[in-house]
Design an enzyme around this catalytic site. Sequence first.
Site, PDB file in Angstrom:
ATOM      1  N   GLU A 272      -6.716   4.674   7.885  1.00 45.69           N
ATOM      2  CA  GLU A 272      -7.436   5.783   7.818  1.00 45.69           C
ATOM      3  C   GLU A 272      -8.003   6.810   7.063  1.00 45.69           C
ATOM      4  O   GLU A 272      -8.589   7.505   7.159  1.00 45.69           O
ATOM      5  CB  GLU A 272      -5.665   6.224   6.518  1.00 45.69           C
ATOM      6  CG  GLU A 272      -4.358   5.981   7.770  1.00 45.69           C
ATOM      7  CD  GLU A 272      -2.886   5.117   6.503  1.00 45.69           C
ATOM      8  OE1 GLU A 272      -3.173   5.192   5.532  1.00 45.69           O
ATOM      9  OE2 GLU A 272      -2.186   5.080   7.492  1.00 45.69           O
TER      10      GLU A 272
ATOM     11  N   GLU B 258      -5.960  -5.700  10.717  1.00 43.80           N
ATOM     12  CA  GLU B 258      -5.325  -4.348  10.663  1.00 43.80           C
ATOM     13  C   GLU B 258      -5.201  -3.233  11.912  1.00 43.80           C
ATOM     14  O   GLU B 258      -5.615  -2.454  12.152  1.00 43.80           O
ATOM     15  CB  GLU B 258      -4.723  -2.837   9.677  1.00 43.80           C
ATOM     16  CG  GLU B 258      -4.431  -3.923   7.952  1.00 43.80           C
ATOM     17  CD  GLU B 258      -3.879  -2.816   7.320  1.00 43.80           C
ATOM     18  OE1 GLU B 258      -2.779  -2.742   6.969  1.00 43.80           O
ATOM     19  OE2 GLU B 258      -4.264  -1.966   6.867  1.00 43.80           O
TER      20      GLU B 258
ATOM     21  N   GLY C 130       1.824   1.743  10.927  1.00 40.24           N
ATOM     22  CA  GLY C 130       2.716   3.239  10.447  1.00 40.24           C
ATOM     23  C   GLY C 130       3.702   3.586  11.993  1.00 40.24           C
ATOM     24  O   GLY C 130       4.029   4.194  11.563  1.00 40.24           O
TER      25      GLY C 130
ATOM     26  N   HIS D 246      -9.489   0.953   5.013  1.00 40.85           N
ATOM     27  CA  HIS D 246      -8.590   1.429   5.320  1.00 40.85           C
ATOM     28  C   HIS D 246      -8.994   2.538   6.887  1.00 40.85           C
ATOM     29  O   HIS D 246      -9.870   2.881   6.799  1.00 40.85           O
ATOM     30  CB  HIS D 246      -7.429   2.003   4.626  1.00 40.85           C
ATOM     31  CG  HIS D 246      -6.513   1.501   5.483  1.00 40.85           C
ATOM     32  ND1 HIS D 246      -5.812   2.470   6.420  1.00 40.85           N
ATOM     33  CD2 HIS D 246      -5.951   0.971   5.632  1.00 40.85           C
ATOM     34  CE1 HIS D 246      -4.247   2.158   6.849  1.00 40.85           C
ATOM     35  NE2 HIS D 246      -4.661   1.201   5.887  1.00 40.85           N
TER      36      HIS D 246
ATOM     37  N   ASN E  27       0.726  -1.308  -0.020  1.00 40.49           N
ATOM     38  CA  ASN E  27      -0.033   0.350   0.277  1.00 40.49           C
ATOM     39  C   ASN E  27       0.893   1.605   0.155  1.00 40.49           C
ATOM     40  O   ASN E  27       1.709   1.587   1.394  1.00 40.49           O
ATOM     41  CB  ASN E  27      -0.289   0.267   1.126  1.00 40.49           C
ATOM     42  CG  ASN E  27      -1.843   1.468   1.462  1.00 40.49           C
ATOM     43  OD1 ASN E  27      -2.004   1.670   0.416  1.00 40.49           O
ATOM     44  ND2 ASN E  27      -2.739   1.330   2.265  1.00 40.49           N
TER      45      ASN E  27
ATOM     46  N   LYS F  24       0.269   4.209  -0.280  1.00 47.48           N
ATOM     47  CA  LYS F  24      -0.427   5.034   0.326  1.00 47.48           C
ATOM     48  C   LYS F  24      -0.244   6.614  -0.874  1.00 47.48           C
ATOM     49  O   LYS F  24      -0.143   6.599  -1.857  1.00 47.48           O
ATOM     50  CB  LYS F  24       0.436   5.581   1.503  1.00 47.48           C
ATOM     51  CG  LYS F  24       0.055   4.240   2.578  1.00 47.48           C
ATOM     52  CD  LYS F  24      -0.193   4.652   4.084  1.00 47.48           C
ATOM     53  CE  LYS F  24      -0.581   2.895   4.438  1.00 47.48           C
ATOM     54  NZ  LYS F  24      -0.415   3.647   6.116  1.00 47.48           N
TER      55      LYS F  24
ATOM     56  N   SER G 198       3.034  -1.842  10.653  1.00 46.99           N
ATOM     57  CA  SER G 198       4.477  -1.609  10.850  1.00 46.99           C
ATOM     58  C   SER G 198       4.743  -3.348  10.160  1.00 46.99           C
ATOM     59  O   SER G 198       6.214  -3.973  10.924  1.00 46.99           O
ATOM     60  CB  SER G 198       4.738  -1.861  12.041  1.00 46.99           C
ATOM     61  OG  SER G 198       4.209  -0.796  12.800  1.00 46.99           O
TER      62      SER G 198
HETATM   63  P1  PGA Z   1       2.360   0.094   7.632  1.00 45.74           P
HETATM   64  O1  PGA Z   1       1.084   0.472   7.270  1.00 45.74           O
HETATM   65  O2  PGA Z   1       3.117  -1.054   7.676  1.00 45.74           O
HETATM   66  O3  PGA Z   1       3.603   1.472   7.419  1.00 45.74           O
HETATM   67  O4  PGA Z   1       2.419   0.689   8.909  1.00 45.74           O
HETATM   68  C1  PGA Z   1       0.083  -0.639   7.022  1.00 45.74           C
HETATM   69  C2  PGA Z   1      -0.976  -0.321   6.068  1.00 45.74           C
HETATM   70  O5  PGA Z   1      -2.038   0.988   6.289  1.00 45.74           O
HETATM   71  O6  PGA Z   1      -1.624  -1.183   5.936  1.00 45.74           O
END
Ligand code: PGA
Length: 246
Positions: free
Chosen positions: A94, A164, A170, A92, A8, A10, A210
């Site tokens: 976010e 997740e 993140g 997601h 991803n 982003k 992460s």
């Molecule tokens: P990250 O993000 O690996 O940077 O923690 C994972 C995600 O948001 O799918």
Amino acid sequence: MKNLIVGNWKMNLTIGQSLLLSERLKNNLKNPTSDIVVCPNYVSLAAVSIDLKDSIIKVGAQNINANDERAYTGEVSGPMLKGIAKYVIVGHSERRIHFGETNKTVALKVAAAVRNKLTPILCVGENLHQRNEGLAGRTVTDQLEENLSELTHKEISKIVIAYEPVWAIGTGENAEPFEVEKMIKTIRRFLINKYKAKIVVSIKLLYGGSVNSDNANAYLSIDNCNGLLVGGASLNYRQFTKICQL
Ligand code: PGA
């Protein structure tokens, strides 16, 4: 079943940078044992899709509107993604946190993806408060209950689910594999109880939060964990290649 590794990207990378990354992945990923998907931003999506046309790497979008056509300035719909993307990330955290997506919105987006023959990668997960209150399992099964409510039983088999935990995204604070294993079991049990085992057996369950090339193997070793959703580490072609070739 084959593992699925999803990158991803982003809201990162210009078109040029996205193409550089897709080229590097194309040249470095040799015979991965997993299915691989990358999800560039919307501006780069078509260019990356063309670049990866004959490659083993598939392309996904990061969002989809619930409607197929409407006067919705700035939105992108399923029919526009047909032929460009095979997958789409939906729900997601976010988007739930920063763009107000509710469980109902997510359910309609999951249905829009399936209706347009895109595989939704449905993201679910608890936040830190919910985890500390002992509500992690309940939160995730409530999300699943609502987010899958617009699909028929037959359509359920067409989805991918990514667990997740919000506190692990993140933050560099990845979940312990035993915690992930417990949640993967909870999700699988929920699906089996609600739908026919025959229908849900092919649904891939991923972990995300992460993930990097050092910890990825621990998650892929979990029983019933069928892949990973990788954010930050997917922007680094060496790390992502390593994860894809585990
Ligand atoms: P990250 O993000 O690996 O940077 O923690 C994972 C995600 O948001 O799918």
